[in-house]
Scaffold this active site. Structure first.
Site, PDB file in Angstrom:
ATOM      1  N   HIS A 175       1.958   3.904  -6.235  1.00  0.00           N
ATOM      2  CA  HIS A 175       0.661   3.712  -6.890  1.00  0.00           C
ATOM      3  C   HIS A 175       0.657   4.357  -8.279  1.00  0.00           C
ATOM      4  O   HIS A 175       0.278   3.724  -9.268  1.00  0.00           O
ATOM      5  CB  HIS A 175      -0.435   4.322  -5.997  1.00  0.00           C
ATOM      6  CG  HIS A 175      -1.813   4.303  -6.588  1.00  0.00           C
ATOM      7  ND1 HIS A 175      -2.805   3.463  -6.110  1.00  0.00           N
ATOM      8  CD2 HIS A 175      -2.367   5.015  -7.601  1.00  0.00           C
ATOM      9  CE1 HIS A 175      -3.916   3.661  -6.819  1.00  0.00           C
ATOM     10  NE2 HIS A 175      -3.673   4.605  -7.722  1.00  0.00           N
ATOM     11  N   GLU A 176       1.109   5.592  -8.348  1.00  0.00           N
ATOM     12  CA  GLU A 176       1.081   6.308  -9.639  1.00  0.00           C
ATOM     13  C   GLU A 176       2.020   5.664 -10.657  1.00  0.00           C
ATOM     14  O   GLU A 176       1.671   5.485 -11.815  1.00  0.00           O
ATOM     15  CB  GLU A 176       1.442   7.785  -9.443  1.00  0.00           C
ATOM     16  CG  GLU A 176       0.458   8.576  -8.590  1.00  0.00           C
ATOM     17  CD  GLU A 176      -0.987   8.424  -9.014  1.00  0.00           C
ATOM     18  OE1 GLU A 176      -1.237   8.187 -10.212  1.00  0.00           O
ATOM     19  OE2 GLU A 176      -1.871   8.512  -8.149  1.00  0.00           O
ATOM     20  N   HIS A 179       0.691   2.580 -12.259  1.00  0.00           N
ATOM     21  CA  HIS A 179      -0.237   2.808 -13.374  1.00  0.00           C
ATOM     22  C   HIS A 179       0.520   2.768 -14.706  1.00  0.00           C
ATOM     23  O   HIS A 179      -0.006   2.274 -15.707  1.00  0.00           O
ATOM     24  CB  HIS A 179      -0.946   4.151 -13.220  1.00  0.00           C
ATOM     25  CG  HIS A 179      -2.141   4.101 -12.320  1.00  0.00           C
ATOM     26  ND1 HIS A 179      -3.154   3.176 -12.474  1.00  0.00           N
ATOM     27  CD2 HIS A 179      -2.504   4.864 -11.258  1.00  0.00           C
ATOM     28  CE1 HIS A 179      -4.088   3.372 -11.553  1.00  0.00           C
ATOM     29  NE2 HIS A 179      -3.710   4.386 -10.785  1.00  0.00           N
ATOM     30  N   TYR A 190      -9.781   1.558 -18.016  1.00  0.00           N
ATOM     31  CA  TYR A 190      -9.944   2.332 -16.782  1.00  0.00           C
ATOM     32  C   TYR A 190     -11.415   2.632 -16.491  1.00  0.00           C
ATOM     33  O   TYR A 190     -11.824   3.783 -16.373  1.00  0.00           O
ATOM     34  CB  TYR A 190      -9.129   3.617 -16.880  1.00  0.00           C
ATOM     35  CG  TYR A 190      -8.788   4.213 -15.535  1.00  0.00           C
ATOM     36  CD1 TYR A 190      -7.948   3.540 -14.646  1.00  0.00           C
ATOM     37  CD2 TYR A 190      -9.307   5.425 -15.136  1.00  0.00           C
ATOM     38  CE1 TYR A 190      -7.638   4.073 -13.415  1.00  0.00           C
ATOM     39  CE2 TYR A 190      -9.004   5.969 -13.901  1.00  0.00           C
ATOM     40  CZ  TYR A 190      -8.167   5.282 -13.041  1.00  0.00           C
ATOM     41  OH  TYR A 190      -7.865   5.811 -11.819  1.00  0.00           O
ATOM     42  N   GLU A 199      -6.752  -0.086 -10.554  1.00  0.00           N
ATOM     43  CA  GLU A 199      -6.550   0.653  -9.313  1.00  0.00           C
ATOM     44  C   GLU A 199      -5.958  -0.233  -8.220  1.00  0.00           C
ATOM     45  O   GLU A 199      -5.046   0.169  -7.483  1.00  0.00           O
ATOM     46  CB  GLU A 199      -7.884   1.240  -8.838  1.00  0.00           C
ATOM     47  CG  GLU A 199      -8.168   2.598  -9.428  1.00  0.00           C
ATOM     48  CD  GLU A 199      -7.020   3.547  -9.147  1.00  0.00           C
ATOM     49  OE1 GLU A 199      -6.582   3.629  -7.994  1.00  0.00           O
ATOM     50  OE2 GLU A 199      -6.536   4.184 -10.090  1.00  0.00           O
ATOM     51  N   ASP A 274     -16.796   8.108 -10.723  1.00  0.00           N
ATOM     52  CA  ASP A 274     -15.480   7.513 -10.536  1.00  0.00           C
ATOM     53  C   ASP A 274     -15.243   6.388 -11.561  1.00  0.00           C
ATOM     54  O   ASP A 274     -14.740   5.317 -11.236  1.00  0.00           O
ATOM     55  CB  ASP A 274     -15.342   6.984  -9.093  1.00  0.00           C
ATOM     56  CG  ASP A 274     -13.952   6.470  -8.778  1.00  0.00           C
ATOM     57  OD1 ASP A 274     -12.980   6.966  -9.377  1.00  0.00           O
ATOM     58  OD2 ASP A 274     -13.847   5.536  -7.944  1.00  0.00           O
ATOM     59  N   HIS A 279     -12.112   3.430  -7.826  1.00  0.00           N
ATOM     60  CA  HIS A 279     -11.407   3.590  -6.555  1.00  0.00           C
ATOM     61  C   HIS A 279     -12.228   3.068  -5.384  1.00  0.00           C
ATOM     62  O   HIS A 279     -11.819   3.179  -4.236  1.00  0.00           O
ATOM     63  CB  HIS A 279     -11.069   5.065  -6.303  1.00  0.00           C
ATOM     64  CG  HIS A 279     -10.103   5.632  -7.297  1.00  0.00           C
ATOM     65  ND1 HIS A 279     -10.512   6.200  -8.478  1.00  0.00           N
ATOM     66  CD2 HIS A 279      -8.748   5.695  -7.294  1.00  0.00           C
ATOM     67  CE1 HIS A 279      -9.453   6.604  -9.163  1.00  0.00           C
ATOM     68  NE2 HIS A 279      -8.363   6.313  -8.465  1.00  0.00           N
TER      69      HIS A 279
HETATM   70 ZN   LIG Z   1      -4.827   5.089  -9.288  1.00  0.00          ZN
END
Ligand SMILES: [Zn+2]
Lengths: 486, 99
Positions: A175-176, A179, A190, A199, A274, A279
């Protein structure tokens, strides 16, 4: 361009260059004997050869893939509970495990992510140019998070009460790192819907990394579609941070609360926290991906994942893209990559989460073959015709095109005639538009399942062919022809 | 001295964790109160320049911390995001999160 073969009739060559059907009819029917004979003779010359050349020009539009050697270069640092990135380098590519689980999982997870993107999509690291993969472990104290800072991945140990270390789940590492890939491709903003797409894309490829990196690779049906499974301690009533299979059901805990993710646009969450719920609302495109992947079956990275990856890299995907924009592009790319059945499955997956990607065909674009006859038995011809985004077409004559409600209209600059026909089937996988009139018929086709490719790629390979099937340069000749023929 | 810490963002949003942490040093034991005041002092909370708003562009999943300190004569609110570049401020945030 050479005119030696027909020095006395310079305009004839021009006719071969442009060949709009109504002009052809006009000349074949009303020209003097010499013109008529030459027109029919030249235009009917070696149609087989011409057809083959046109076919080739359509099937070689894919860019040549540069020969690339994968460059996997991992560096893991230890922050030792500080927060100043990147910390002390403790493990580099090829070095033995350190014995520090968080460091070694960061190393292995970055490798698994690199391997999946390389094997499935020939992507050479985050920037597709072999960029080193930098990670830092042990960020701050009792830190319940992992993040991408624009240049590297960072992991916390978790508080040990509710959360384990954040490297414990390989899909979180995927996931990271995704990005970073998104930043190099669509660079989705974002916040709000573009942020939730950003996301979701990280969840999608994070999950694919997990499915791909198992010792026995998992099919869509075998995968758990959980994000962050293993991050919770046994104290938490929950299985993971998120569920792509059933958004909103990953946890329901006294301390953490209840998983707030929606699975459908009807339950879209409007919030200022958020970054506008990036998310939270990511559950909607997450679930669409899950539905498509399981509908198609097999390994999810092969079809659904490829559609998503090609869409992420699609220059038409704007940084401000909303769910609808992304869905529309996946539908278009599904047709291009895998044909009408997969396209329909993609439409269905989005519809199930409340996003109806228009069933209207996408705008025609790029290079096609125009096949026509002019009412003379056995006489037919075909030429390349390129539909430009500005509403003009070139190749088989110059003019304007319009597409509305399933109807395509062509208007050549050289005369008042307007040809219109209905678009049948799907443009992406080779739609045909037909027109049958008293003076002949015409249709457009794409060879096989080539589908649409980005216009910029097509423009590089656009070839204009003369009557003998030889490439010619369109410019003054075509303009002169238009004048001469009109 | 009263302090509040609100945390937003991160890899996942947990509804149960959105409540701000609020501390009044007068309700703490002497040692705890002294430690908190030491952390605020070490972070030069009232002297710090105004930080940039929100995470740096290109950052994803970072947490954003909104800290408000009222020392009886002054009140200031600072908003900072991961990665925290100041160890003393990071120590204050970690301490508050662990309370
Ligand atoms: Zn993320």
């Amino acid at each position: 361009m050479t005119d030696h073969s027909m020095p006395s009739m310079p305009s004839m060559h021009s006719i071969h260059c442009i060949l709009p059907p109504h002009m052809l009819e006009h000349i074949a029917r009303t020209g003097d004997d010499t013109q008529r004979e030459r027109a029919l003779q030249a235009l009917a010359t070696d149609n087989t050869q011409r057809s083959r050349r046109i076919t080739r020009s359509f099937t070689t539009v894919a860019p040549a893939m540069p020969v690339t050697t994968p460059h996997k270069q991992r560096h893991v640092h230890d922050l030792n509970h500080g927060t100043n990135l990147p910390g002390t380098l403790v493990r580099s590519e090829g070095q033995a495990a350190t014995g520090d689980a968080e460091v070694d999982e960061a190393y292995d997870g970055a490798g698994a992510t690199f391997d999946m993107f390389w094997a499935a999509y020939s992507r050479n690291s985050i920037d597709n140019a072999g960029m080193p993969l930098i990670s830092s472990a042990h960020y701050s104290t009792q830190y319940n998070n992992a993040f991408w800072n624009g240049a590297q991945m960072t992991y916390g140990d978790g508080d040990g009460v509710y959360f384990n270390r954040f490297t414990a789940s390989v899909d979180v590492i995927g996931h990271e790192m995704t990005h970073g890939i998104t930043a190099y491709q669509a660079n989705l903003e974002y916040h709000d819907q573009p942020g939730a797409l950003n996301e979701s894309i990280s969840d999608v490829f994070g999950s694919l990394v997990k499915q791909f990196s198992r010792s026995t690779k998992q099919t869509a049906a075998q995968a758990d579609w959980l994000i962050g499974q293993g991050l919770f301690t046994s104290k938490v009533n929950g299985v993971a941070l998120r569920s792509m299979k059933a958004p909103g059901t990953a946890y329901d805990d006294q301390h953490l609360g209840k998983d707030p993710q929606p699975a459908h646009m009807n339950n879209f969450v409007h919030t200022t926290s958020d970054n506008g719920g990036v998310h939270i609302n990511s559950g909607i495109p997450n679930h669409a991906f899950y539905l498509l992947a399981t509908a198609l079956g097999g390994y999810a990275w092969e079809k659904a994942g490829r559609i998503w990856y090609v869409t992420l890299c699609d220059p038409r995907l704007a940084p401000t893209a909303r769910f609808q924009d992304f869905a529309n592009l996946t539908v278009a790319n599904a047709a291009t990559l895998f044909g009408p059945a997969v396209q329909q499955a993609t439409i269905d997956a989005w519809a199930a989460v409340g996003i109806s990607s228009s069933l209207q065909p996408p705008k025609i674009s790029g290079q096609w073959a125009l096949h026509y006859d002019w009412g003379v038995t056995g006489r037919f011809n075909q030429v390349p015709i390129t539909f430009n985004a500005d509403g003009t077409f070139t190749g088989g004559g110059n003019g304007q095109w319009q597409q509305k409600d399933g109807t395509l209209m062509l208007h050549w600059n050289t005369g008042p005639a307007i040809y219109s026909g209905s678009l049948d089937g799907d443009i992406g996988s080779g739609a045909m538009t037909t027109f049958a009139g008293s003076d002949g018929s015409w249709y457009l086709y794409r060879q096989g399942n080539v589908g649409l490719v980005p216009p910029t790629l097509e423009e590089e390979t656009t070839q204009h062919l003369d009557a003998m099937g030889n490439p010619v340069t369109v410019g003054a000749g075509a303009a002169g022809a238009a004048g001469a023929a009109g | 001295m009263r302090i509040s810490l609100r945390t937003d963002g991160g890899l996942a949003t947990f509804p149960g964790l959105t409540r701000p942490v609020e501390v009044d040093s007068s309700s703490l034991g002497a040692d705890e109160a002294a430690r908190l005041e030491h952390l605020v002092g070490a972070a030069r909370f009232f002297a710090r320049p105004e930080p940039a708003a929100g995470p740096a562009p290109g950052t994803a999943d970072a947490m954003t911390y909104t800290l408000t300190v009222d020392d009886g004569t002054r009140t200031r609110t600072l908003t900072v995001s991961d990665p925290l570049e100041d160890d003393d401020l990071a120590a204050l945030i970690s301490h508050l999160r662990a309370l």
